[in-house]
Write an enzyme that holds these catalytic residues in place. Structure first.
Site, mmCIF file in Angstrom:
data_model
loop_
_atom_site.group_PDB
_atom_site.id
_atom_site.type_symbol
_atom_site.label_atom_id
_atom_site.label_comp_id
_atom_site.label_asym_id
_atom_site.label_seq_id
_atom_site.Cartn_x
_atom_site.Cartn_y
_atom_site.Cartn_z
ATOM 1 N N THR A 75 35.371 28.568 36.902
ATOM 2 C CA THR A 75 36.554 28.960 36.131
ATOM 3 C C THR A 75 36.695 28.166 34.836
ATOM 4 O O THR A 75 37.004 28.762 33.794
ATOM 5 C CB THR A 75 37.814 28.832 37.011
ATOM 6 N N GLU A 135 33.412 36.707 36.323
ATOM 7 C CA GLU A 135 33.543 36.572 37.774
ATOM 8 C C GLU A 135 33.475 35.083 38.051
ATOM 9 O O GLU A 135 32.431 34.460 37.929
ATOM 10 C CB GLU A 135 32.425 37.344 38.488
ATOM 11 N N CYS A 163 30.942 32.313 45.803
ATOM 12 C CA CYS A 163 32.290 32.397 45.236
ATOM 13 C C CYS A 163 33.281 32.996 46.217
ATOM 14 O O CYS A 163 34.482 32.711 46.154
ATOM 15 C CB CYS A 163 32.266 33.206 43.940
#
Length: 485
Positions: free
Chosen positions: A233, A253, A287
């Site tokens: 992120t 993503e 993830c």
């Protein structure tokens, strides 16, 4: 000669050649840290040449008949089927993947490739009426142009293919920047695959480079109109800012802090089995891996016992052993980072329900209980084979705790009633969630993506086609038009 010795060159402009950086990178096996191959990295100049080559070749590729594009994509699928054992071996040696994970990844990538092979015939336009007499409106679906793709180390082959195959099939040129640690499985192997399948020279370029050296040149270059990034992120935020500044489209993503809710009427054994798979596949380096398990108090004791029992049976160690489920983390920095999160949480009151050994880069399955949602093990994305179990006193509290995170990628709900599970799932702030299953799900025809800090955009099926195309309106005045002046 090593089986990996051939993967020592960049793929730029349809040619395999050395990079122009002064830095030579050593690609290592994460389990035993042996050298697989060395490569001279690409420079900013190499990236520029790659983008220019992609732009030139894209014009040729866009003009290719849709059925010919389909044939090329199908040829790539045939070649992948023939080379399946090669990519599995590469994933085991370069990525530290277990045999199970490598096979899952190969299958997932094939699914994406086969779905993308249909895209050239789905670039549909339409004719619409007009408010102007004698006019018709034509809507054309067109490739966006050139896409820059940045892919991660954890599922390198699949997560690269997830962007690459749709981008190529939709008529785009591509410059790919794989993670250095998986430069073969996430990059160079794919360059060879599509080159052998017959794409135009220069359409796909693979640049193995270091961001610390080239800076933001890969994203800020004026040619790419789309940047597709899969990764953390913090890096995704930075890429999003750059794309906003330069008015580029972006698909992100990013990280996840995925929950599994175990409601009081859940099937405990079924939930424990889901948790073991959803947490420990690929050593938790996914993830979508479960990061927090939230259990209603009546189910808590039974769930923890069943979960610990299953996790303690998982074999860990050398991924070349076909019975090993939990292999190495990608590097020792990740081992140290996860241990720090555990130690901080223990200091805050968490306790070991299962303490896993650490042997080199292998971190055995670890489960913490007495966890609260403010502890590091709950707030941070773990990205490894450790997990915290949080007990709650009500369904409402479970939902509140689940949503108390900046992330919203995937998740799961286990409930005795499927429809009740669905109603709870609807209340979880996440892009994807699965009832009576676990969080690691990815199918080629279904929308994949997150909410909040977990990303922007959607991959998979028609959503991927949308991400890598643009729409053009052409109106045709069939009859003379009268103007007011």
């Amino acid at each position: 000669m090593s089986a990996f010795a051939k993967w020592n060159l960049q793929f730029i402009g349809g040619q395999w050649r050395e990079g122009r950086s002064q830095t030579v990178y050593t690609d290592q096996n994460p389990y035993n840290e042996s050298t697989l191959v060395q490569i001279r990295l690409a420079s900013a100049e190499d990236v520029d040449q790659a983008y220019r080559a992609a732009k030139e070749a894209q014009q040729e590729w866009e003009a290719v008949n849709a059925y010919q594009k389909v044939a090329v994509m199908e040829k790539a699928a045939e070649l992948l089927k023939e080379r399946r054992e090669e990519i599995i071996r590469i994933l085991i040696e370069e990525n530290g993947a277990s045999h199970l994970k490598a096979n899952i990844e190969a299958d997932a990538a094939m699914g994406i490739l086969k779905e993308a092979a249909t895209f050239p015939l789905r670039m549909q336009g339409k004719i619409m009426p007009s408010v102007i007499p004698g006019k018709e409106n034509r809507i054309y679906h067109k490739p966006a142009g050139v896409a820059g793709i940045i892919s991660p180390f954890n599922f390198p082959f699949h997560l690269t293919m997830r962007s690459l195959a749709p981008a190529l099939a939709a008529g785009n040129g591509v410059v790919l920047k794989p993670d250095q640690q998986t430069m073969i499985s996430g990059g160079l192997f794919l360059g060879k695959l599509f080159d052998d399948a017959g794409i135009p020279k220069g359409l796909l370029n693979v640049t193995v480079c270091r961001s610390a050296e080239i800076g933001d040149a890969f994203v800020e270059h004026p040619i790419p109109r789309i940047i597709s990034f899969t990764g953390s992120t913090p890096v995704g935020r930075h890429i999003g800012e750059l794309c906003g500044k330069h008015l580029k489209r972006v698909a992100l993503e990013l990280g996840g802090n995925n929950v599994m809710l175990v409601l009081k009427d859940a099937d405990i054994e079924r939930a424990a089995g889901s948790a073991a798979f959803g947490k420990f596949l690929n050593s938790g380096q996914i993830c979508m891996s479960l990061n927090r398990i939230i259990v209603e108090r009546p189910a808590y004791e039974g769930f923890v016992k069943a979960f610990v029992e299953r996790a303690s049976r998982l074999k860990y160690g050398d991924p070349r052993d076909k019975d090993v489920v939990v292999g190495p983390l990608i590097n020792h920095r990740q081992v140290e980072r996860i241990q720090k999160l555990i130690d901080q949480s223990l200091a805050a009151g968490a306790q070991y329900a299962l303490q896993g050994k650490v042997e080199g880069n292998v971190f055995a399955p670890t489960i913490l209980t007495h966890v609260t949602n403010d502890m590091p093990i709950a707030q941070e994305e773990i990205f490894g084979p450790a997990v915290g179990v949080i007990v709650v006193d009500s369904e409402e509290e479970a939902i509140r705790v689940a949503n108390d995170s900046e992330y919203g990628l995937s998740g799961a709900v286990h409930a005795g009633s499927i429809e009740h599970g669905v109603e709870v799932a609807k209340q979880i702030e996440t892009g994807m969630i699965h009832v009576n299953d676990q969080g690691v799900n990815d199918e080629p025809i279904v929308a994949f993506g997150g909410e909040k800090a977990s990303g922007l955009g959607r991959y998979g099926g028609e959503w991927a086609l949308h991400e890598f195309t643009t729409v053009k309106w052409i109106s045709v005045q069939l009859q003379p038009r009268e103007y007011p002046f």
